[in-house]
Design an enzyme around this catalytic site. Sequence first.
Site: not given
Length: 597
Positions: A257-258
Amino acid sequence: MLFACASHETGKESAMSEVDYGEVRVTEHRGHDDLLSAGLGLAGLAAAPVPFADPLDPSAEALRRRAIQTSWKGIADLGPLGGYGSLYGGVPDVPGREYQAFARIPGARAPHRVLLQLPDHFDRQKRCLVVTASSGSRGIYGAIALAGAWGLPHGCAVAYTDKGTGSGYFDYADNSGVALDGRRAKRGEAPLEFQPLPGPPAKGIAIKHMHSGDNPEAAWGQHVIQAAQFGLAMLDRAYPEEAPFTPENTKIIATGISNGGGAVLQAAGLDRNGFFAGVVALEPNVHVQDHGRALYDYATEAAIWLPCALSAEAFAGVPMARGPRGAALPAWPIRCASLRAQGKLSGSTLIQQSEQAREYLHARGWTDEAMSTAATTTAFDLWRVVAAGYASSYLRRSASEMPCGFHYAAIAADGAPGVADQATRAAWWADGSGIPPGNGIGLFGGVNVSADPTLFGDECLRALWTGDDHEAQALHASVAETAARMPRQDLPMWVLHGASDGLLPTAFSSEPYVEWLRDEGRRPIYWKVPHAQHFDAFLALPGFGDRHVPLLPYGYFALDRLWAHLYDAAPWPANPPTPVAQPRGAGALTSQMLGLP
């Protein structure tokens, strides 16, 4: 070089033969200390930080517990209205073992921390290894709310890398860093997570992501592959009678994520031989050369222009864009005045100036939706924080040579640079985000004496992107090194991104990447989730969660579909409809609001 990293193992030789590492620390986690929550359970994770019995010298077990809690609270919405644990996700008790080491990719000055979580109920009939990289600049547990929360209950082993970032801060004041067990140690006493070149106490605090001299972002894909190799080798160690564990007999699922999402997409571009069985990337910080915009580009732009643009009437009802009486935050009209004085704006009133700034950002690809959500990032001054740190990383600067006069130091009682006390320093590994300020560390410099003191540093950082001197050229070269490569043709891929993301707007990141893949004949699934933004953890802020839905449930959904495809022979969905999500409103989240098919 990476072809070797991604090759299949054919004999009994450990996958770790290709990984440079030292001591492996093995710990047992059962009873009141499991893998997923360190025994805290969902209620404990959501509660106040677990206090240390001895704040001056916390144990390795206590540091681990709080590091896990901090990582959960930094990624997931654990608030009473968010639905975690009841509507989606969960925190079951998962007993097992952890294997941890400092690994090093070829040529790197600093190691990256790697960790394998091996549950006692590891399914040896459905061999599964989930590999992930920390979000943001976080430490080793930075993706546990995604990869651990999904993978461990499925009977998978989960391999983590901090991808050359993390909270193993080195303090020149006492010449100490972080050892493998998370505790503080002096230079020379033990191998450290990050050990910069020697220097005087006045050099302040060195951060691995910013000061390693490696430009770690360019190697995030290698970090992910090496973490997976470490995981396979530790499975060999745990089950020698069933070794070797290889990509041919153990399905490797990459998810992040990210920044972690960008890392697994970088890794996917290095896989030519079927190393990965599938990839699920959430809100990835992904850069494609000549497509979209690099984070450093739009972050330095946002730092200058968003404070003024968010004073526009269009954002009057946006949380964090207004003060308690509805007026623009005090510093933001000052920014409009500064831009007007420079001739960048022509309006004579705040309304005119802010609207001109808003239109300038529109022309640069920003939407009102992204700017609205970015009000939080702007109010927290995150654009300047990110740009200062990344500039130092890209230019491979030491702690005392950061661009534009920036530096990190402990915060004294009067707010000036000082020396950290022992308790503050001891907690950094557990509590730090990997990119100060925070936890008693300040970002100093980059200001002048004026009504708009931070504009000086913002413009200096921006000039490193827009200029053409040797420093700007060096920074552009480092950013080019971070560009993702094309993944193999048959790799199942699912990219998910919140339509309201104001930190990594989809127009600059996921959408150019997905379009590039499709132009080259790849068929990734792409979900642009309505009303989802970048920080699920921010959904507990007053007025903020009302407007949004969390992104994690969509990531879990995609991983479930990948599991069904890999293990239950379910067809890979060609083009599943994007969820019709609805804002949560003032009440609790419901399944209808998520709109999952």
